[in-house]
Design a protein around this motif. Structure first.
Motif, PDB file in Angstrom:
ATOM      1  N   ALA A  73      -8.717  -6.761   5.442  1.00  9.43           N
ATOM      2  CA  ALA A  73      -7.571  -8.003   5.510  1.00  9.43           C
ATOM      3  C   ALA A  73      -6.479  -6.947   5.812  1.00  9.43           C
ATOM      4  CB  ALA A  73      -7.751  -9.022   5.386  1.00  9.43           C
ATOM      5  N   ILE A  74      -6.107  -6.444   4.651  1.00 12.58           N
ATOM      6  CA  ILE A  74      -4.822  -5.715   4.186  1.00 12.58           C
ATOM      7  C   ILE A  74      -4.798  -4.858   5.723  1.00 12.58           C
ATOM      8  CG2 ILE A  74      -3.634  -3.714   3.170  1.00 12.58           C
ATOM      9  CD1 ILE A  74      -4.535  -5.854   0.903  1.00 12.58           C
ATOM     10  N   PHE A  75      -5.907  -4.074   5.757  1.00 13.65           N
ATOM     11  CA  PHE A  75      -5.076  -2.701   6.973  1.00 13.65           C
ATOM     12  C   PHE A  75      -5.460  -3.597   8.198  1.00 13.65           C
ATOM     13  CE2 PHE A  75      -6.467  -0.252   3.883  1.00 13.65           C
ATOM     14  CZ  PHE A  75      -5.562   1.403   3.807  1.00 13.65           C
ATOM     15  N   ALA A  76      -6.040  -4.782   8.050  1.00 14.66           N
ATOM     16  CA  ALA A  76      -5.642  -5.829   9.586  1.00 14.66           C
ATOM     17  C   ALA A  76      -3.932  -5.839   9.988  1.00 14.66           C
ATOM     18  CB  ALA A  76      -7.077  -6.446   9.828  1.00 14.66           C
ATOM     19  N   PRO A 115      -7.705   7.664  -0.621  1.00 14.86           N
ATOM     20  CA  PRO A 115      -7.385   6.569   0.386  1.00 14.86           C
ATOM     21  C   PRO A 115      -7.689   6.747   1.302  1.00 14.86           C
ATOM     22  CG  PRO A 115      -6.159   8.801   0.399  1.00 14.86           C
ATOM     23  CD  PRO A 115      -7.130   8.702  -0.587  1.00 14.86           C
ATOM     24  N   ILE A 116      -8.041   5.207   2.062  1.00 11.62           N
ATOM     25  CA  ILE A 116      -8.196   4.826   3.141  1.00 11.62           C
ATOM     26  C   ILE A 116      -7.215   5.316   3.821  1.00 11.62           C
ATOM     27  CG2 ILE A 116      -8.808   2.764   4.837  1.00 11.62           C
ATOM     28  CD1 ILE A 116     -10.450   3.245   2.461  1.00 11.62           C
ATOM     29  N   MET A 171       0.597  -0.981   0.361  1.00 13.98           N
ATOM     30  CA  MET A 171      -0.001  -0.026  -0.101  1.00 13.98           C
ATOM     31  C   MET A 171       1.257   1.123   0.157  1.00 13.98           C
ATOM     32  SD  MET A 171      -3.224  -1.098   0.059  1.00 13.98           S
ATOM     33  CE  MET A 171      -4.217  -0.005  -0.056  1.00 13.98           C
ATOM     34  N   GLY A 172       0.749   2.484  -1.210  1.00 14.45           N
ATOM     35  CA  GLY A 172       1.747   3.355  -0.791  1.00 14.45           C
ATOM     36  C   GLY A 172       0.813   4.484  -0.190  1.00 14.45           C
ATOM     37  N   VAL A 173       1.860   5.494   0.683  1.00 14.70           N
ATOM     38  CA  VAL A 173       1.465   6.488   1.666  1.00 14.70           C
ATOM     39  C   VAL A 173       1.446   7.406  -0.004  1.00 14.70           C
ATOM     40  CG1 VAL A 173       2.010   8.359   2.997  1.00 14.70           C
ATOM     41  CG2 VAL A 173       2.735   5.790   2.965  1.00 14.70           C
ATOM     42  N   LEU A 225     -12.733   0.856   9.007  1.00 11.75           N
ATOM     43  CA  LEU A 225     -12.289  -0.839   8.071  1.00 11.75           C
ATOM     44  C   LEU A 225     -12.942  -0.049   6.682  1.00 11.75           C
ATOM     45  CD1 LEU A 225     -14.487  -2.810  10.375  1.00 11.75           C
ATOM     46  CD2 LEU A 225     -12.017  -2.485  10.518  1.00 11.75           C
ATOM     47  N   PRO A 226     -12.689  -0.353   6.278  1.00 14.21           N
ATOM     48  CA  PRO A 226     -12.301   0.067   4.594  1.00 14.21           C
ATOM     49  C   PRO A 226     -13.820  -1.446   4.281  1.00 14.21           C
ATOM     50  CG  PRO A 226     -10.366  -0.954   4.888  1.00 14.21           C
ATOM     51  CD  PRO A 226     -10.704  -0.986   6.323  1.00 14.21           C
ATOM     52  N   SER A 227     -14.278  -1.740   4.919  1.00 13.99           N
ATOM     53  CA  SER A 227     -15.830  -1.730   4.745  1.00 13.99           C
ATOM     54  C   SER A 227     -16.843  -1.882   5.334  1.00 13.99           C
ATOM     55  CB  SER A 227     -15.851  -3.841   5.541  1.00 13.99           C
ATOM     56  OG  SER A 227     -15.896  -3.589   6.683  1.00 13.99           O
ATOM     57  N   THR A 228     -16.124  -0.778   6.021  1.00 13.93           N
ATOM     58  CA  THR A 228     -17.248   0.783   6.893  1.00 13.93           C
ATOM     59  C   THR A 228     -17.706   1.815   5.828  1.00 13.93           C
ATOM     60  OG1 THR A 228     -17.665  -0.088   9.219  1.00 13.93           O
ATOM     61  CG2 THR A 228     -18.150   2.339   8.673  1.00 13.93           C
TER      62      THR A 228
END
Length: 157
Positions: free
Chosen positions: A144-147, A100-101, A52-54, A119-122
Motif C-alpha cells: 500500500a505504501i509503495f502504491a 531496502p525495497i 520511507m527513507g532513501v 511489489l513488496p509482497s512479491t
C-alpha cells in the motif's frame, strides 16, 4: 526461412537503443510523461511524504557518461523505514536481504520516464512460510505504501 527470420529479428533488436519496461508478474510498472530527472525527484519527495527513507541509489548512467558512453537514464532507488526493518528482522533474518525495497526509474526513448518496482509482497513471498502471517501483513502494508509513493510520484503537477 528460419535463418532469415532470426537474422531479421537480430537486425531489428540491434537497431533498438533500449527497451521500455514491460509489465511482469509481481511488478508495478507506470509509464509517465515526466522526464527522468523530474521523476527521480518526485520519487524522493513521495517517499519522504510516506515516511520511507532513501537508503540507496545506484545506476550506470553517470558512470557511463564519465567514460564517454551515452546510455538512457537508469536509476534504482532503495526505500525503507527502520520501523519495518526491525519488524522484518524479528521475523526472519533471511528476509532482511530484501531491504531496502527498490524503485526503478528508467528513461524512455521519447525522453519520458517509467517508474517500476517489484511489489513488496512479491519480494517477501519466499520468506512467508518461514516467518508467518506477520511478514505477510507487513508486506501488505508495504504494498500500500509503495502504491501511494508510485501514485504520488507519477501524478502530473
Amino acid at each position: 526461412m528460419y535463418r532469415t527470420l532470426v537474422a531479421l529479428a537480430l537486425i531489428l533488436c540491434a537497431g533498438t537503443s533500449h527497451a521500455e519496461m514491460a509489465l511482469r508478474d509481481g511488478w508495478a510498472v507506470t509509464p509517465t510523461t515526466k522526464s527522468y530527472d523530474i521523476l527521480i525527484d518526485d520519487v524522493k519527495k513521495a517517499a519522504k511524504a510516506n515516511k520511507m527513507g532513501v537508503v540507496t541509489q545506484a545506476g550506470p548512467t553517470g558512470a557511463a557518461a564519465n567514460r564517454g558512453i551515452t546510455i538512457p537514464g537508469n536509476r534504482v532507488i532503495g526505500l525503507f523505514n527502520n520501523l519495518y526493518a526491525v519488524e522484518v528482522l524479528s521475523l526472519s533474518t533471511a528476509a532482511m536481504i530484501e531491504a531496502p525495497i527498490r524503485i526503478y526509474v528508467t528513461e524512455n526513448e521519447d525522453e519520458t520516464a517509467t517508474l517500476s518496482y517489484k511489489l513488496p509482497s512479491t519480494v517477501f513471498a519466499p520468506y512467508i512460510a518461514e516467518a508467518g502471517p506477520e511478514l505477510e501483513r507487513i508486506a501488505g502494508e508495504l504494498d500500500a505504501i509503495f502504491a501511494d509513493i508510485s501514485a504520488q510520484a507519477t501524478q502530473q503537477h
